[in-house]
Motif scaffolding. Structure first.
Motif, mmCIF file in Angstrom:
data_model
loop_
_atom_site.group_PDB
_atom_site.id
_atom_site.type_symbol
_atom_site.label_atom_id
_atom_site.label_comp_id
_atom_site.label_asym_id
_atom_site.label_seq_id
_atom_site.Cartn_x
_atom_site.Cartn_y
_atom_site.Cartn_z
ATOM 1 N N ASN H 360 7.079 5.877 -10.206
ATOM 2 C CA ASN H 360 6.855 5.290 -8.886
ATOM 3 C C ASN H 360 7.619 3.987 -8.737
ATOM 4 N N HIS H 361 7.531 3.187 -9.805
ATOM 5 C CA HIS H 361 8.190 1.894 -9.726
ATOM 6 C C HIS H 361 9.696 2.055 -9.602
ATOM 7 N N GLY H 404 8.753 1.090 1.255
ATOM 8 C CA GLY H 404 8.792 0.564 -0.103
ATOM 9 C C GLY H 404 7.737 -0.498 -0.324
ATOM 10 N N ALA H 405 7.613 -1.400 0.648
ATOM 11 C CA ALA H 405 6.675 -2.509 0.477
ATOM 12 C C ALA H 405 5.247 -2.003 0.438
ATOM 13 N N LEU H 406 4.932 -1.029 1.300
ATOM 14 C CA LEU H 406 3.571 -0.491 1.288
ATOM 15 C C LEU H 406 3.309 0.253 -0.017
ATOM 16 N N ALA H 407 4.339 0.933 -0.504
ATOM 17 C CA ALA H 407 4.142 1.684 -1.742
ATOM 18 C C ALA H 407 3.912 0.730 -2.902
ATOM 19 N N PRO H 413 -1.573 5.933 1.561
ATOM 20 C CA PRO H 413 -1.021 7.276 1.325
ATOM 21 C C PRO H 413 0.194 7.281 0.409
ATOM 22 N N PHE H 414 0.709 6.135 0.018
ATOM 23 C CA PHE H 414 1.949 6.141 -0.768
ATOM 24 C C PHE H 414 1.657 6.234 -2.256
ATOM 25 N N ASN H 415 2.744 6.463 -3.008
ATOM 26 C CA ASN H 415 2.558 6.835 -4.407
ATOM 27 C C ASN H 415 2.039 5.687 -5.265
ATOM 28 N N GLY H 416 2.353 4.450 -4.874
ATOM 29 C CA GLY H 416 1.900 3.339 -5.693
ATOM 30 C C GLY H 416 0.396 3.333 -5.855
#
Lengths: 84, 166, 162, 123, 112, 119, 91, 521
Positions: H360-361, H404-407, H413-416
Motif C-alpha cells: 500500500n505504501h 493518495g492523501a486519503l489513502a 474506503p482506501f487501502n491504507g
C-alpha cells in the motif's frame, strides 16, 4: 618464530601506520600519497596471503585509479583541509 | 597503416614473450595473440609510432652495444651515490646543457640514461631540446663556461643517443 | 610554496610523453594477456580491465584530457562499455537457449574454448574454460570503457573559478 | 651447482645493499633532488640485481628440468624492463614538478633552470 | 471482505453506506429552498471595512498548525537540534544505534 | 596465533576509517575514510580464506602428486573480495564526482557548511 | 644430503626489503614538501616490486610475478598524476 | 518456448532482461531518442507481465528455485551440487510480492519519466540507471544468496545515488546524493563484514543452507547486529533516517517513487535476515522489541517532523519514514510472537498487516511523490508557501493527490485503512499503547496532508504558474498507481488472502524456506 611469521607481523603494522597517517594529514595530497602507500602494502599483504588475483586487482585499482581520481578531485577542489 | 603494422608486430612480440612457458606456443595462443595484437595495434598506433627510424635494425644493434658502457656507468653512479650517502659530501646545482639532439626520442633516451648514471638527474627540458640537469657534485671547471660542456655530465651518451634514436 | 602558473600547457614534459607512448601498447597487451588468461593465471576480466583503463588514464595525464578526448571520447568509451555489458548478458542468456540454464557453460567440449584440460599441474592451455574466457573478455571491455570514462569525465569537469 | 647458488647469493646481497642504501639516502640527503638521486638510482640498480638473481635462479631451475620455471625468468625480465623504463621517467617528472612548484635545490651552487624560468616570467 | 482478529472490514458495505448517505443528503438538499435572492449575500459586512482579497485571506503553509508546533516547541527544538544535516552526525547515529543493538543483543549472551 | 594478526589489523583499520568518517569534516577525507574501511573489510575476507601453508587457488598451479600441507587457500572469499573491490572503486568515483560538484555550488568542502538540507 | 635450502635467503631478502620500506615510509611521514613524500612513495613502489619478485621466486610461483609487472607498469601513473598536480595547469 | 519454460526461467529472465536493456539503452540512445523511450517502456512492461505471471504461479503453487549455470534449472543444493556456492535465485511468496511492487512502481516511474525528464540532458544514462535500479531491487528480492544480496544492494545504492544527483545543476541535489552515498556505502560495508563473519564460521553463503546450520553464537549475534543496523538504516528507521528526507527531497520525482520501493527492498532484506536466516534460533523477544521500538520511533518522529515542513517533498519524505514505522511495527509484532502460541491467533494478522502496508505504501507514497513532481514540473518550486490554487488548472493531479492523501491517512474506503486496521487490532493484543500511538500518527498524517492540500491546491490561483495539466505520460504514470490503490482498497479481503497471506506465510515459515532451497530440510 620463522621469518615468514615476522613478515606477517611487520606488514600489518606498516599498513596500520600508513592508514593512520592518511587520516591525520591536513594536506589532502599527502593524505592521498599515504593512501597509495597503504594500498600498495595492502596489495603486498594480499600477495603473501596467497591471493594473487586480488593483489592484481588491488594493484590496478589502488595504485592507479584510486589515487588518480582522488588527485583529480583535489585538483578540482582545494588541497588543504581547513578547520577553524 | 605502416604505424599500425609496426605497433601490431611489437604487440605480438610482447605477447609471445609473455606467454612462453618452456614449450612451443600452441595454435590457440598464436591466434589469440594475433587477434589481440591487432586490437592493441589499432588502439596504440597513434601514440606508439611517431616516425620509422627505429625500424632500422642497425639501431637495435647499437642499442644492445650501448648496454655495456651503460651498465658500467650505472655501477659507477651507484658507488658514487653510496659514497655520498655515507660521507654526506654534496655540492649540488642545476646546470643547462645543449646536447644538440633533434628528436624527442633521442632526448628521452639521453635523459633517462643521464638519470640512471653518475650523480646526475634530468630535471627539465625546453623547446630547444636543452636539458636541465641536477648535478649532485658540480664540477668547478664546468661552471666557468657558459654553454656548459656535456662531457663531465653525460660522457659519451649523446653520441650513443644520436646513433640509436635519431 | 607558491604554485607557479607557467605550467599551463596540457600534459607533461616531452620525455614523459615519449615514454608513455612507448609503454602504452605494452600495458595494453599486458592487460589483454591478463584478461585472456583469466581462467589460467591470476587475473581475469576485471583485473585486466583495470590495467587497460590505467593505460588510458596514463594517456590522460601524459597528453592532457582534451587531447585524449579527441582520440577516445567519453561517448565512445561508454559505448564500448555498453557493448561489453551486452555481450556478457547475451552469452549468459545463450546459456538457456543453447543449454539448460542461464549462464550455463554451453561451450564445454566444443571447438571454441572447449578443451578439457588434464588434471594436475599444467602450464595452462588457453583453449579451455568454455564461456569463461568470453565472459572475461566482456567484463574486460566493460571495465576498460567504464573506468577510463569515469576518470576522463572527472578530468574534464572544469573548475568554475579558473 | 653450488657456484650458481653463490652467484645468486651475491646478487641478492648486492641488490639488498643498494636498496638499503636508497632508504638511508632518502633519510640523509637534504632536499628533493638529492633524495631523488638516492631513491631512483639505487633502487633501480638494486632491483636489477635482485631481478638478475631471480632470473639466474629461473634459468638454473629450467636447466635442472623444471621447465615452466623459465617463464619465471621471462616475466621477471619483463618486470625489470618496465622498472627501467618507468623509474627514471618518474624521477624526471617529480623533479620537474618539484621545481615548478617552487622547491629550490638546497645548497645549490648554480641554478640555470631558475634563470630560465625567471626569463619566462618576464615575458 | 477482510477478516481481522477482532472482526471484519468490507469496503463494499462501507461504500454502499456512503452512497446511501450521499443520496439522503442530496434529497435533503433538493428539498430545501430552490432559489435565493441574488444581490443580497454578495457583500459581507465587515464593520464597514472592505473585504480583503482572496490572496490576502489564504493561509500560507508556514502558518498552518502554528499553534501545534508552538505548544510542542520543546520537542521541536530538540528535533531541530538532532537534525543537523551534517553527514558526520548521520554516521555517528548509525554507529550509535549499532552500539545499542550490540548492548541489547550480544551483551546478555556474553555476560551469562 | 600469528595468523590472527591480520584480524587485529582489520579492527584497527576499521576504527581508523570510522574515525575519519565521523570526526573529519572534509568531504574528501570522508571518502578516504570509507576507502580505508573498505580495504579493511577486504583484508578481513582474504584473511578468512587463508590457510597456513596453502597455495594460491589456481587450477594450473595444482601439482598432480605433491601434497601441500595447507591445501589450497579458499577461493570463494577471494571472489567476494574482487567484487567488493569493484564496488569500492565505483563508490569512490561516484562520491568524488559528487564532491567536485558540491565544491562548485558551495565553494567549500567543510561538511558543517554543506548542509542546505536539514531539519 | 639436503642441498642448501633456497627458500630461506629469498625470504630473508624479503624481510630486509620490508625494513627498507619502513625507512622509506618515515620519509613519507616526515617529508617537508609533497615531492619528498612522492620520492618516498616511488622508493616504496620499487621496493614492493622487488619484494614481489623475490617472493615469487621463493615459492617457485611464476604467476606471482605478474603482480610485480602490474605494479612496475602502474605505479608510474600515480607518480605522473602527483607530478601533474604539482606542476599546475590543466589536466 | 511455451509458458512452462518461460515460468521456469522467469526468475533469471526478470534480472537478465532489465540488465540487458540497461546496457543496450545507451546504444539505442545514439541511434534514436524515441526508439529508446519506447524500448525502455516495452522492457518495463515485459518485466511487469513476467512478474505477474511468476507471482501468480508462486502464490498458487510453490516457491521457484533457479540455479544458475546448473544442468537443471531447479537443481536444489545437496543433491546435485557438492559445494553450495552456486548462484541460486529463490522466489517464494515474499519475494514475488516484493517483486510485484518493484516492477509496478518502476513501470509507473518509467511512464512518468518520459515527460518529466524530457528537457534534461543525458537521458540515455538516466534510463540505464533506472533499469539498473530495477535490477538491483529484483535481485535483492530474488536472490537466495547472502553475498548477492550485498552485490545487488550496492548496485541499487549506486544507481540511486547517481540518479539522485541527476539534476546536478541544483547544488542540494548533489549534497543529498553525497549523503546517501556515504551512508549507504558504510551500511553496505557493514553488511559485507557481517557476511564475512558468517562465512568464516560456516563456509556457506546460501541463506537456506546457512539457516540450517546457524547456531546463534556470539559472532552470529554480532553479524545480526550489523545486519539489522545496516538494513534498518537503509530502510530509513528513526534515528538513522536523516538521509531519507535529504535524498528523497532532491531526487527527480519518479526516482523518489523508485527510492520508496528501494527502501522497501532493504526492509525486505531486514525481514528476510530476521525470519528466514536466523529464524527461531534468534532471541525473538529482544529482536522483536527492538524492531517494534524502531517502528514506534519512526512513526512518531517521522510524522511530527513532517507536520511543520514547508517543502512539499520533504514533508512527504518524513511521511515515508513514518509509514515505514507501521511496517516495522506490524512485522515486529509478528517477530515478537514468532514461535509463541499467540502467533497463530494474532501474530500472523500483524505480519499480514505489516506486509500489506508495504505494498500500500509503495502505491500511495509513489503516487504522492509523483503528484509532488507534477506540481514541481509546473510551478518550479517545492516551497508550499509559494503555491496555491493549483486545483484550478491541474484537475487530474488534484484528484490523484486527494486519493493518495486519503489513502495514506487511512480514510476508510482506501487501502491504507485496511492494512492499518490489521496492524491496530493485532498490536492491541501486545500492548494497547502501540495501537493508540499508531492511530495518533494516522491522525497527524491526515492533518499534515490537509495542510498540503490546502496550501497547494486551494486558494486563489497563482500568477506565475504555467496554466494547464501536466503531459499525458505523467498522468498515465500516476493513473497506474491510482488504479492499484483503488483496487486494493475495494478488495482488501481478496488481496490479503491471495497475495499477502502467502507472503507472510513464506516469511514466517522458516522450514519451508530451507526446504524449498535445500530440497527437504
Amino acid at each position: 618464530m620463522t621469518m615468514i611469521e615476522i613478515i606477517h607481523i611487520v606488514l600489518p603494522v606498516l599498513l596500520i601506520a600508513s592508514a593512520i597517517v592518511a587520516v591525520l594529514f591536513k594536506d589532502l595530497l599527502a593524505s592521498a600519497i599515504s593512501l597509495a602507500v597503504m594500498s600498495l602494502l595492502l596489495s603486498l599483504e594480499f600477495y603473501i596471503l596467497e591471493a594473487p588475483d586480488v593483489a592484481i586487482a588491488e594493484a590496478g585499482i589502488g595504485a592507479c585509479i584510486t589515487t588518480a581520481i582522488i588527485i583529480v578531485a583535489i585538483k578540482k577542489t582545494e588541497r588543504m583541509e581547513v578547520e577553524e | 597503416m605502416l604505424a599500425f603494422i609496426g605497433t601490431t608486430i611489437f604487440c605480438f612480440i610482447v605477447w609471445l614473450t609473455l606467454t612462453f612457458n618452456g614449450h612451443m606456443w600452441g595454435t590457440d595462443e598464436i591466434i589469440a595473440g594475433i587477434f589481440l595484437s591487432v586490437v592493441g595495434g589499432i588502439a596504440a598506433r597513434k601514440v606508439f609510432v611517431k616516425d620509422f627510424k627505429m625500424a632500422n635494425p642497425k639501431r637495435w644493434l647499437f642499442f644492445i652495444a650501448y648496454l655495456g658502457p651503460f651498465f658500467y656507468q650505472m655501477a659507477k653512479a651507484n658507488f658514487d651515490v653510496a659514497y655520498r650517502v655515507i660521507t654526506g659530501k654534496i655540492n649540488p646545482g642545476i646546470v643547462k646543457m645543449s646536447p644538440g639532439l633533434k628528436s624527442d626520442t633521442a632526448l628521452t633516451f639521453l635523459a633517462n640514461s643521464i638519470t640512471l648514471t653518475p650523480g646526475t638527474l634530468s630535471v627539465d627540458t625546453d623547446d630547444e631540446k636543452n636539458l636541465y640537469v641536477h648535478w649532485i657534485n658540480v664540477d668547478e671547471e664546468a661552471l666557468k663556461k657558459m654553454p656548459r660542456p656535456c662531457e663531465p655530465v653525460c660522457s659519451t651518451f649523446p653520441k650513443w643517443a644520436r646513433r640509436v634514436a635519431e | 610554496m607558491s604554485e607557479k602558473t607557467n605550467g599551463n600547457s596540457e600534459g607533461l614534459s616531452p620525455i614523459v610523453k615519449v615514454i608513455s607512448g612507448m609503454i602504452f601498447p605494452f600495458i595494453m597487451i599486458f592487460s589483454f594477456y591478463v584478461i585472456m588468461h583469466g581462467h589460467l593465471t591470476p587475473g581475469g576480466g576485471f583485473q585486466g580491465g583495470a590495467i587497460g583503463a590505467s593505460a588510458i588514464v596514463m594517456l590522460i595525464v601524459a597528453f592532457g584530457a582534451r587531447h585524449t578526448e579527441k582520440r577516445a571520447g567519453e561517448e565512445k568509451l561508454s559505448l564500448f562499455e555498453s557493448i561489453g555489458g551486452t555481450l556478457f548478458i547475451l552469452v549468459a542468456i545463450l546459456g538457456f537457449i543453447m543449454a539448460a540454464t542461464f549462464m550455463s557453460n554451453f561451450l564445454v567440449g566444443s571447438a571454441i574454448f572447449g578443451e578439457i584440460p588434464p588434471f594436475g599441474s599444467n602450464p595452462g592451455i588457453l583453449n579451455t574454460g568454455g564461456i569463461l574466457p568470453i565472459l572475461n573478455f566482456a567484463v574486460g571491455m566493460k571495465v576498460i570503457g567504464g573506468l577510463s570514462a569515469v576518470v576522463l569525465a572527472m578530468a574534464l569537469v572544469s573548475k568554475e573559478d579558473d | 651447482m653450488t657456484y650458481v647458488e653463490w652467484l645468486i647469493y651475491i646478487f641478492l646481497g648486492i641488490g639488498l645493499f643498494f636498496n638499503f642504501l636508497a632508504s638511508v639516502g632518502l633519510m640523509r640527503f637534504p632536499d628533493v633532488y638529492t633524495r631523488l638521486h638516492a631513491g631512483t638510482k639505487c633502487t633501480t640498480f638494486g632491483s636489477i640485481f635482485l631481478s638478475l638473481a631471480v632470473i639466474i635462479y629461473g634459468i638454473w631451475k629450467y636447466h635442472e628440468g623444471d621447465t615452466p620455471l623459465i617463464s619465471l625468468s621471462i616475466h621477471t625480465f619483463i618486470a625489470l624492463v618496465a622498472i627501467m623504463l618507468t623509474n627514471p621517467t618518474g624521477a624526471h617528472a617529480i623533479a620537474r614538478a618539484a621545481h615548478r612548484s617552487g622547491v629550490k635545490p638546497a645548497m645549490a651552487v648554480v641554478d640555470d633552470l631558475e634563470e630560465k624560468e625567471e626569463e619566462n616570467d618576464d615575458d | 471482505m477482510l477478516e481481522t482478529t477482532g472482526g471484519y472490514w468490507s469496503p463494499i458495505v462501507w461504500i454502499v453506506a456512503f452512497i446511501v448517505a450521499f443520496l439522503m443528503a442530496y434529497i435533503m438538499w433538493g428539498m430545501g429552498e430552490k432559489k435565493h435572492a441574488k444581490g443580497e449575500q454578495e457583500k459581507p459586512f465587515l464593520s464597514g471595512q472592505d473585504e480583503p482579497s482572496k490572496e490576502a485571506v489564504h493561509v500560507r503553509a508556514g502558518n498552518i498548525y502554528w499553534g501545534f508546533t508552538e505548544t510542542l516547541s520543546g520537542y521541536y527544538d530538540f528535533m531541530k537540534k538532532i537534525h543537523t544535516g551534517i553527514i558526520n552526525d548521520y554516521v555517528l547515529w548509525f554507529l550509535g544505534m549499532a552500539a545499542i543493538f550490540f548492548l541489547a543483543i550480544v551483551l546478555p549472551g556474553v555476560i551469562m | 596465533m600469528i595468523y590472527n594478526i591480520p584480524f587485529f589489523a582489520v579492527i584497527i583499520l576499521i576504527a581508523v576509517g570510522m574515525y575519519a568518517v565521523i570526526f573529519r569534516r572534509n568531504l574528501i577525507k570522508i571518502a578516504i575514510g570509507i576507502t580505508i574501511v573498505e580495504s579493511a573489510v577486504n583484508l578481513f575476507l582474504i584473511t578468512l580464506g587463508y590457510r597456513e601453508g596453502g597455495v594460491a587457488p589456481i587450477y594450473t598451479n595444482l601439482p598432480a602428486n605433491v601434497v601441500i600441507p595447507g591445501g589450497m587457500v579458499l577461493p570463494v572469499p577471494q571472489a567476494l573480495t574482487l567484487t567488493s573491490i569493484v564496488i569500492g572503486v565505483a563508490v569512490l568515483a561516484l562520491m568524488l564526482s559528487f564532491v567536485i560538484r558540491i565544491y562548485q555550488y558551495y565553494g567549500t568542502l567543510d561538511s558543517k557548511k554543506v548542509r542546505r538540507l536539514k531539519e | 644430503m639436503i642441498s642448501f635450502d633456497f627458500t630461506d635467503p629469498f625470504i630473508l631478502t624479503f624481510l630486509l626489503l620490508l625494513v627498507c620500506m619502513l625507512i622509506a615510509m618515515i620519509r613519507v611521514l616526515l617529508g617537508p614538501t609533497t615531492p619528498d613524500r612522492v620520492v618516498g612513495l616511488d622508493t616504496i613502489n620499487t621496493l614492493v616490486i622487488a619484494a614481489m619478485i623475490i617472493y615469487g621466486a621463493a615459492f617457485d610461483e611464476v604467476i606471482y610475478i605478474d603482480v610485480a609487472i602490474v605494479y612496475a607498469l602502474l605505479s608510474f601513473i600515480t607518480t605522473l598524476f602527483i607530478a601533474k598536480y604539482l606542476e599546475g595547469g590543466k589536466l | 518456448m511455451n509458458v512452462d519454460w518461460l515460468l521456469t526461467h522467469s526468475p533469471a529472465l526478470l534480472i537478465a532482461i532489465p540488465l540487458l536493456a540497461a546496457f543496450l539503452t545507451p546504444v539505442i540512445d545514439r541511434i534514436n531518442k524515441k526508439a529508446r523511450d519506447a524500448f525502455v517502456i516495452i522492457v518495463l512492461i515485459i518485466a511487469e507481465i513476467i512478474m505477474i505471471a511468476l507471482a501468480w504461479d508462486v502464490f498458487t503453487g510453490s516457491a521457484h528455485i533457479y540455479t544458475m549455470g546448473a544442468s537443471n534449472p531447479t537443481a536444489t543444493i545437496p543433491s546435485q551440487a557438492a559445494v553450495p556456492i552456486r548462484i541460486v535465485l529463490e522466489v517464494d511468496g515474499m519475494g514475488a510480492f516484493m517483486g510485484l511492487i518493484s516492477t509496478t512502481v518502476s513501470l509507473a516511474a518509467g511512464f512518468y519519466s518520459l515527460a518529466f525528464v524530457k528537457k534534461e540532458t543525458g537521458q540515455g544514462r538516466y534510463y540505464t540507471l533506472l533499469l539498473l535500479m530495477l535490477v538491483g531491487m529484483l535481485g535483492m528480492e530474488f536472490t537466495g544468496d547472502i553475498f548477492n544480496l550485498f552485490v545487488f544492494l550496492e548496485v541499487l545504492s549506486m544507481a540511486s545515488a547517481a540518479l539522485i544527483a541527476y539534476r546536478f545543476y541544483y547544488g542540494d541535489a548533489v549534497e543529498g546524493a553525497f549523503k546517501y552515498c556515504v551512508v549507504s556505502s558504510l551500511g553496505a560495508l557493514m553488511v559485507l563484514f557481517a557476511i564475512g563473519l558468517l562465512y568464516g564460521q560456516y563456509d556457506l553463503l546460501n541463506m537456506a543452507a546457512l539457516a540450517k546450520v546457524i547456531e546463534y553464537t556470539t559472532l552470529d549475534k554480532i553479524a545480526l547486529v550489523l545486519l539489522i543496523a545496516a538494513f534498518a538504516m537503509k530502510c530509513g528507521a528513526v534515528p538513522m533516517h536523516m538521509w531519507t528526507p535529504d535524498s528523497y527531497t532532491v531526487a527527480p520525482a519518479p526516482i523518489t517513487a523508485m527510492l520508496v520501493a528501494a527502501s522497501q527492498a532493504s526492509l525486505y532484506a531486514l525481514f528476510r535476515i530476521c525470519f528466514s536466516l536466523y529464524g527461531l534460533t534468534l532471541d525473538v523477544t529482544t529482536v522483536g522489541i527492538i524492531i517494534i521500538a524502531l517502528g514506534l520511533l519512526s512513526m512518531f518522529v517521522g510524522v511530527t517532523m513532517a507536520l511543520p515542513q514547508k517543502d512539499i517533498k520533504r514533508l512527504m519524505s518524513y511521511h515515508a519514514v513514518s509509514q515505514t514505522g507501521y511496517m516495522l511495527l506490524g512485522v515486529g509484532v509478528g517477530l515478537y510472537l514468532l514461535g509463541k502460541s499467540d502467533f497463530d491467533t494474532y501474530g500472523m494478522a500483524a505480519m499480514e498487516g505489516g506486509i500489506f502496508h508495504i505494498i500500500n505504501h509503495a502505491l500511495y507514497k509513489g503516487l504522492l511523490f509523483l503528484t509532488a513532481g507534477a506540481i514541481f514540473y509546473k510551478v518550479k518550486t517545492r516551497n508550499l508557501n509559494e503555491m496555491g490554487g493549483l486545483a484550478h488548472s491541474m484537475k487530474f493531479t488534484t484528484i490523484f493527490f486527494m486519493i493518495g492523501a486519503l489513502a495514506i491517512a487511512g480514510i476508510p474506503p482506501f487501502n491504507g485503512f485496511a492494512s492499518k486496521l490489521l496492524i491496530y487490532e493485532s498490536a492491541y493484543h501486545v500492548s494497547p499503547i502501540l495501537s493508540i500511538i499508531a492511530m495518533l500518527v494516522s491522525i497527524i498524517t491526515l492533518a499534515s496532508f490537509v495542510k498540503v492540500f490546502h496550501s497547494a491546491f486551494m486558494g486563489p490561483p497563482m500568477e506565475n504558474a504555467e496554466a494547464g495539466e501536466v503531459p499525458k505520460s505523467m498522468i498515465i504514470g500516476m493513473a497506474i498507481l491510482t488504479v492499484g490503490i483503488i483496487l486494493f482498497g475495494l478488495f482488501p479481503g481478496w488481496v490479503v488472502s491471495n497475495i499477502v497471506h502467502p507472503a507472510a506465510q513464506a516469511l514466517a515459515a522458516q522450514a519451508g524456506y530451507i526446504g524449498s532451497v535445500a530440497g527437504g530440510a
